[in-house]
Enzyme design. Structure first.
Site, PDB file in Angstrom:
ATOM      1  N   THR A  42      12.629  12.169 -10.760  1.00 57.21           N
ATOM      2  CA  THR A  42      13.041  12.248  -9.354  1.00 57.21           C
ATOM      3  C   THR A  42      14.547  12.386  -9.207  1.00 57.21           C
ATOM      4  O   THR A  42      15.046  13.160  -8.380  1.00 57.21           O
ATOM      5  CB  THR A  42      12.556  11.012  -8.576  1.00 57.21           C
ATOM      6  OG1 THR A  42      11.132  10.901  -8.712  1.00 57.21           O
ATOM      7  CG2 THR A  42      12.909  11.121  -7.107  1.00 57.21           C
ATOM      8  N   GLU A  93      12.317   1.783  -3.829  1.00 57.05           N
ATOM      9  CA  GLU A  93      12.678   3.185  -4.032  1.00 57.05           C
ATOM     10  C   GLU A  93      14.131   3.331  -4.477  1.00 57.05           C
ATOM     11  O   GLU A  93      14.464   4.206  -5.296  1.00 57.05           O
ATOM     12  CB  GLU A  93      12.454   3.974  -2.735  1.00 57.05           C
ATOM     13  CG  GLU A  93      11.014   4.157  -2.336  1.00 57.05           C
ATOM     14  CD  GLU A  93      10.290   5.158  -3.201  1.00 57.05           C
ATOM     15  OE1 GLU A  93      10.071   4.869  -4.399  1.00 57.05           O
ATOM     16  OE2 GLU A  93       9.931   6.226  -2.674  1.00 57.05           O
TER      17      GLU A  93
END
Length: 311
Positions: free
Chosen positions: A184, A131
């Site tokens: 994101t 991530e």
């Protein structure tokens, strides 16, 4: 074992009021990785299917690759060599935990291939490194539920404290992904660094209420608590027809509706499968009214997490 194939599920992060601390897994979509032993040490990504050539093939720049590398360094097995083929089964930048699913599939597969030297829970930090590569933040609200299954709470990041809670057996999720993309990093960039005391108190009440409602179970309390007064008002501007889609979900029986992760996907929770299907059709129709096509997925909460796929 010389080769293994693993599926890791998509996830809904934030779950309205729980920014960076709530997440749950769904049954579909998800990503699949195939790992095969090789004679030379190191991780080599030989192919990625379904990404349109957009994802990096270099292992140290790929979410699955970096998760595997970090894991191998931790267990002091840098002598191990694997080839990876990654099959993407969800859109990039979808808000469905795409990068997390790849990282989880990778680290779960290598742990299985090596005979499970670590527990599944111990794999969370390595998936989080994936991530970090993907969006610059090593958050666990996607990788946590993708690895552990079910609904999880990230109580703390320092030290990491991930808690899985019980949810109603008949709770169903509707996921609708409009055919647009939200990055994101951009979705995090637009967030405010400070929030008012009033909104903080409201959000804390909803967080507590949602957990209590899920564990009771109390569907009315779940419905009243699926409210986000901090993140949703800012991020919803990135999703065309957001308010209309949300209203369509509620009008058709959803307990509540909000943004899945950083968007543009939206999720709704319902008391049963029939309602969840109806809600999905209504949400898709609301997007289509302004010319936006979409994909819909309906499932129970996935309590299993990743799984080995037998060839």
């Amino acid at each position: 074992m010389d080769s293994i194939r693993v599926f890791a599920p998509a996830t809904v992060a934030n779950v309205a009021c729980g920014f960076d601390i709530f997440g749950f897994a769904v049954t579909s979509p998800g990503d699949i990785i195939t790992l095969t032993r090789r004679d030379e040490p190191g991780v080599v990504i030989t192919d990625i299917i379904g990404d349109g050539g957009r994802l990096p093939r270099e292992a140290d720049r790929n979410t699955a690759g970096i998760a595997i590398q970090t894991y191998l360094r931790h267990i002091k097995r840098t002598d191990v060599g694997v080839e990876a083929v990654l099959q993407k089964q969800m859109p990039l930048g979808s808000g469905l935990g795409s990068s997390a699913a790849s990282a989880v599939a990778g680290v779960y597969a290598i742990n299985e291939l090596l005979g499970r030297p670590l527990t599944t829970r111990q794999l969370i930090p390595f998936a989080m490194e994936g991530e970090r590569i993907a969006c610059g933040s090593a958050h666990a609200d996607n990788v946590g539920p993708s690895l552990l299954g079910g609904f999880v709470v990230i109580r703390s990041y320092s030290p990491l404290d991930v808690i899985r809670i019980n949810t109603p057996a008949t709770l169903f999720c509707t996921l609708v992904h409009p055919d647009i993309e939200v990055n994101t990093k951009d979705a995090r960039f637009i967030l405010k660094n400070e929030v008012s005391l009033k909104n903080t108190i409201t959000q804390m009440g909803n967080v507590a209420g949602l957990i209590a409602g899920l564990m009771s179970p109390d569907y009315d309390l779940i419905s009243r608590s699926l409210v986000d007064v901090i993140i949703e008002p800012v991020r919803s501007i990135l999703i065309p027809e957001f308010n209309e889609v949300k209203q369509a979900a509620v009008d058709n029986g959803a307990l509540g509706c909000s943004i899945s992760g950083s968007g543009p996907s939206m999720f709704a929770l319902s008391r049963d499968a029939e309602t969840a299907e109806r809600v999905g059709a209504a949400m898709q129709q609301a997007f289509l009214s302004v010319g936006i096509t979409s994909e819909a997925y309906v499932s129970e909460i996935n309590r299993e997490g990743p799984k080995v796929i037998l060839k």
